[in-house]
Design an enzyme around this catalytic site. Structure first.
Site, PDB file in Angstrom:
ATOM      1  N   ASP A  93     -11.414   1.082  -6.346  1.00 42.46           N
ATOM      2  CA  ASP A  93      -9.959   1.204  -6.434  1.00 42.46           C
ATOM      3  C   ASP A  93      -9.429  -0.212  -6.251  1.00 42.46           C
ATOM      4  O   ASP A  93      -9.429  -0.738  -5.135  1.00 42.46           O
ATOM      5  CB  ASP A  93      -9.460   2.146  -5.330  1.00 42.46           C
ATOM      6  N   GLU A 117      -5.811   6.163 -11.932  1.00 43.81           N
ATOM      7  CA  GLU A 117      -5.817   6.435 -10.491  1.00 43.81           C
ATOM      8  C   GLU A 117      -5.529   7.904 -10.162  1.00 43.81           C
ATOM      9  O   GLU A 117      -6.268   8.508  -9.383  1.00 43.81           O
ATOM     10  CB  GLU A 117      -4.827   5.506  -9.777  1.00 43.81           C
ATOM     11  N   ASP A 134       1.737   8.947  -5.121  1.00 38.97           N
ATOM     12  CA  ASP A 134       1.019   7.754  -4.650  1.00 38.97           C
ATOM     13  C   ASP A 134       2.005   6.703  -4.154  1.00 38.97           C
ATOM     14  O   ASP A 134       2.669   6.034  -4.945  1.00 38.97           O
ATOM     15  CB  ASP A 134       0.158   7.210  -5.808  1.00 38.97           C
ATOM     16  N   LYS A 188      -2.291  -7.928  -8.985  1.00 40.77           N
ATOM     17  CA  LYS A 188      -2.318  -6.798  -9.907  1.00 40.77           C
ATOM     18  C   LYS A 188      -1.002  -6.630 -10.666  1.00 40.77           C
ATOM     19  O   LYS A 188      -0.986  -6.180 -11.808  1.00 40.77           O
ATOM     20  CB  LYS A 188      -2.619  -5.522  -9.111  1.00 40.77           C
TER      21      LYS A 188
HETATM   22  P1  ADP Z   1      -1.953  -0.128  -2.730  1.00 43.14           P
HETATM   23  O1  ADP Z   1      -2.262   1.106  -3.491  1.00 43.14           O
HETATM   24  O2  ADP Z   1      -0.659  -0.768  -3.115  1.00 43.14           O
HETATM   25  O3  ADP Z   1      -3.074  -1.099  -2.729  1.00 43.14           O
HETATM   26  P2  ADP Z   1      -2.361   1.231  -0.163  1.00 43.14           P
HETATM   27  O4  ADP Z   1      -2.515   2.587  -0.679  1.00 43.14           O
HETATM   28  O5  ADP Z   1      -3.550   0.579   0.422  1.00 43.14           O
HETATM   29  O6  ADP Z   1      -1.671   0.272  -1.206  1.00 43.14           O
HETATM   30  O7  ADP Z   1      -1.196   1.284   0.934  1.00 43.14           O
HETATM   31  C1  ADP Z   1      -0.867   0.205   1.731  1.00 43.14           C
HETATM   32  C2  ADP Z   1       0.362   0.548   2.556  1.00 43.14           C
HETATM   33  O8  ADP Z   1       0.085   1.663   3.395  1.00 43.14           O
HETATM   34  C3  ADP Z   1       0.821  -0.588   3.442  1.00 43.14           C
HETATM   35  O9  ADP Z   1       2.228  -0.754   3.317  1.00 43.14           O
HETATM   36  C4  ADP Z   1       0.471  -0.085   4.832  1.00 43.14           C
HETATM   37  O10 ADP Z   1       1.345  -0.605   5.817  1.00 43.14           O
HETATM   38  C5  ADP Z   1       0.631   1.399   4.668  1.00 43.14           C
HETATM   39  N1  ADP Z   1      -0.100   2.149   5.695  1.00 43.14           N
HETATM   40  C6  ADP Z   1      -1.424   2.144   5.927  1.00 43.14           C
HETATM   41  N2  ADP Z   1      -1.717   2.921   6.991  1.00 43.14           N
HETATM   42  C7  ADP Z   1      -0.546   3.424   7.441  1.00 43.14           C
HETATM   43  C8  ADP Z   1      -0.179   4.285   8.523  1.00 43.14           C
HETATM   44  N3  ADP Z   1      -1.079   4.782   9.377  1.00 43.14           N
HETATM   45  N4  ADP Z   1       1.133   4.589   8.667  1.00 43.14           N
HETATM   46  C9  ADP Z   1       2.040   4.082   7.834  1.00 43.14           C
HETATM   47  N5  ADP Z   1       1.766   3.275   6.829  1.00 43.14           N
HETATM   48  C10 ADP Z   1       0.486   2.940   6.612  1.00 43.14           C
HETATM   49 MG    MG Z   2      -3.350   2.436  -4.562  1.00 41.24          MG
END
Ligand code: ADP
Ligand code: MG
Length: 669
Positions: free
Chosen positions: A18, A182, A204, A80
């Protein structure tokens, strides 16, 4: 201590990645179960950040992230967002938190390059490749040898963005088996393809982007019904909203989105906000220790209720995007059979509650929303690597599929590299008055003109009742199933006339031929576009000129002598331009003709309305009813003819043709 022991002679393991905007994850399948691989940071989420240090040093992940505030010019985040974008792309300028290299040559303009000062410049593909390389190394150290990889991309990624992702994979030394959408990956991880058919919503919410996708599962294949979202909405916005509350507490004035605080302090406030946000996922309140202006520190209490109120406007935006996606797919929330949560930000309790309210059901959340996409990718990779005869569910189209339009252009209905199975629809209308047949020419290739593409099938939809040009609504839908079998269904909406053929698109094309067709499209890009523009302008010009002649025949009395002379003059000039000028001249003449006929059009409209109220249309209505009765008999014959024609055309082009439902046609009235 627990050691993960591997057999050095074990075959290479396929992996799934991913490649996220904020975080990336690599996973594989062991004994039928997906597992995330520990990365160089010691965790499973690798921040998608790359730092280019002096003397060619490259760091990825958390260590790279730690340079973000200290050396922002050398630290690239969210690469990205720029994948597949040109330097001229308006999105590029809009997102410019980074410095971009001035593009010199034409080739350089085609891709964005991040300016790294003495370290030169890097493209988003190169930056993504560093992230992929790091993940590959983690996988190699854990699995010994890595086989092919499935990399996920957002469902809305276009051709260039997908190609760029694939290139990044190759650059990282990976064998890219496939790109996978995705949301489809998330659905696969939930094993939905093994369950009953239905419609699924994938919600998402990541770090900086929000995507909603509606998928239909039918006989084990997923079809993307609609996508929506906001490319500037995510967990970062939650952090920002909370940080703006914290800054005044720390002693820095805030006005709207602006603050007097220096960048380092803003960085600290954002960091504290993110910590608080994560903690509030499990706790109802917490005491934050914050640095004070002028030195020292203070303790500030933040509650979940406050936080929920802060993110309400952000959730409102996700709600609007979801409703729009539902509308685009022509679905109500009740028709959704399951909702999948993806992305770190869906951990926030208020987000889950909001999604439940929005769709009127509890979302599925058994699988970690951070890992679900990588899990689906790993499962798909494992499936692809198995040499068993098991049907492979998903693939991508090697070349675009489209319909020839009037004038010889191509309307690309399914672009190259679209993940299949897939469906898409496009609407066409009639060009001439009283046109009763519609010829459909299905073509494959990247060129702008149908003549330069490969012809796949021709068939005719007959029996459309005579109507004024532009009245008939022809809906053409393309569906490519898991085996790459294309079905084209054409339907005239006012009568319900329908016809369907099946075509095998890439059958018989070797990889080299596909490659050659892509090269041709690149070589001819400019010339093609001009030819296409000219063809389109000519068709449009003809249409307007014809309409003018028709109006002159019936409604010339609504024009003064001078007006009439002007109209005729403009029409003559347009005709001359169609004969011998380029697209832009034709376009200009069309506009001139429209200018001089504008007032007249209004008068004609008034007259038409009066005519209807006087009941003059009665005869027309009767004629249509009569015609509709005749259609039924006509259909059997036309369907048989179409089938024959399609088969003939297949014979001519050498395409294997699978015509299973040539005789399907019906009327609804
Ligand atoms: P992307 O798909 O953009 O790469 P992710 O799915 O990894 O992103 O999400 C990242 C986001 O999720 C960040 O803003 C992070 O702060 C938030 N995040 C991760 N864990 C938690 C949590 N326990 N509570 C709230 N927000 C969270
Ligand atoms: Mg993602």
């Amino acid at each position: 201590m627990l050691l993960d022991i591997f057999d050095p002679k074990a075959p290479p393991k396929p992996i799934g990645i991913d490649l996220g905007t904020t975080n990336s994850v690599v996973a594989y399948v062991r004994d039928g179960h997906p597992l995330a691989i520990t990365n160089c940071d010691g965790g499973v989420l690798l921040p998608s950040v790359v730092y280019y240090g002096p003397r060619g040093q490259v760091l990825v992940g958390k260590t790279a992230q730690s340079y973000a505030t200290r050396e922002p010019g050398r630290t690239i985040q969210s690469a990205k967002r720029y994948m597949g974008r040109s330097a001229d792309d308006p999105q590029t300028a809009q997102l410019s938190a980074h410095r971009f290299k001035e593009a010199g040559s034409e080739a350089e303009r085609r891709v964005v390059r991040f300016d790294l000062g003495e370290e030169g410049a890097r493209t988003p593909v190169e930056i993504s490749a560093e992230i992929l390389k790091s993940l590959r190394q983690s996988a190699v150290s854990q699995l010994n040898a890595v086989g092919g990889v499935v990399i996920t991309v957002p469902a809305y990624f276009d051709d260039a963005q997908r190609q760029a992702t694939k290139d990044a994979g190759r650059l990282a030394g990976l064998e890219v088996l496939r790109l996978l959408n995705e949301p489809t990956a998330a659905a696969l991880a939930y094993g939905l393809e093994k369950r009953k058919d239905g419609v699924f919503a994938v919600f998402d919410l990541g770090g900086g982007t929000f995507d909603v996708t509606l998928l239909r599962l039918e006989e084990g294949v997923f079809q993307v019904l609609s996508t929506g979202g906001d490319s500037a909405l995510g967990g970062d916005d939650m952090d920002r909203a909370l940080a703006l509350q914290l800054l005044p507490v720390m002693g820095f004035a805030v006005e709207g989105e602006r603050t007097e605080a220096p960048p380092e302090v803003i960085g600290l406030a954002l960091e504290a906000a993110r910590r608080a946000k994560h903690a509030l996922t499990d706790a109802a309140e917490l005491d934050l220790e914050l640095p004070k202006r002028g030195g020292g520190s203070l303790v500030h209490r933040v509650t979940r209720a406050e936080f929920d109120a802060l993110i309400a406007p952000l959730l409102g935006r996700t709600g609007r995007a979801c409703r729009r996606a539902l509308r685009d797919a022509e679905l109500t929330p009740e028709e959704v059979d399951g909702v999948i949560l993806v992305g770190g930000s869906t951990r926030v309790p208020r987000v889950r509650q909001f999604v439940a309210e929005l769709f009127g059901q509890e979302p599925l959340s058994d699988i970690d929303p951070d890992l679900v996409v990588a899990f689906g990718a790993a499962q798909q990779a494992a499936l692809l690597a198995e040499s068993s005869d098991e049907v492979l569910l998903l693939d991508v189209l090697p070349l675009s599929l489209g319909i020839e339009t009037m004038g010889g252009g191509v309307d690309k209905i399914l672009p190259r590299n679209t993940t299949i199975p897939v469906g898409a629809r496009s609407s066409f209308t009639t060009f001439a008055d009283d046109q009763t047949g519609f010829e459909l020419h299905v073509v494959q290739g990247e060129r702008e003109l149908a003549a330069d593409c490969r012809s796949l099938a021709r068939f005719t939809l007959r029996g459309i009742p005579p109507m004024p040009a532009g009245m008939a609504r022809l809906d053409v839908s393309f569906h490519v199933d898991a085996d790459g079998l294309l079905t084209v269904l054409a339907k005239e909406l006012t009568t319900g006339l329908e016809q369907q053929v099946e075509v095998v698109p890439s059958y018989g094309l070797t990889d080299e031929q596909v490659e050659q067709m892509l090269l041709d499209a690149l070589d001819h890009g400019e010339a093609d576009l001009e030819a296409r523009r000219l063809a389109d302008a000519r068709v449009e010009g003809e249409r307007i000129s014809k309409a003018t002649s028709k109006a002159l025949a019936s409604d010339a009395d609504l024009l003064s002598a001078e007006e009439r002379a002007l109209v005729e003059q403009a029409q003559r000039e347009l005709k001359a331009a169609i004969e011998g000028s380029g697209a832009s001249v034709i376009q200009a003449r069309i506009e001139s003709l429209e200018d001089v006929t504008h007032a007249w059009a209004g008068r004609r409209m008034d007259r038409a309305i009066r005519a209807v109220t006087l009941g003059r249309q009665v005869g027309e209505v009767e004629r249509r009813v009569e015609h509709a009765r005749g259609i039924e008999a006509h259909l059997e014959e036309s369907a048989a003819k179409a089938a024959q024609q399609a088969a003939e055309s297949a014979g001519l082009t050498g395409t294997q043709f699978d015509l299973t439902t040539g005789g399907q046609a019906k009327t609804e009235s």
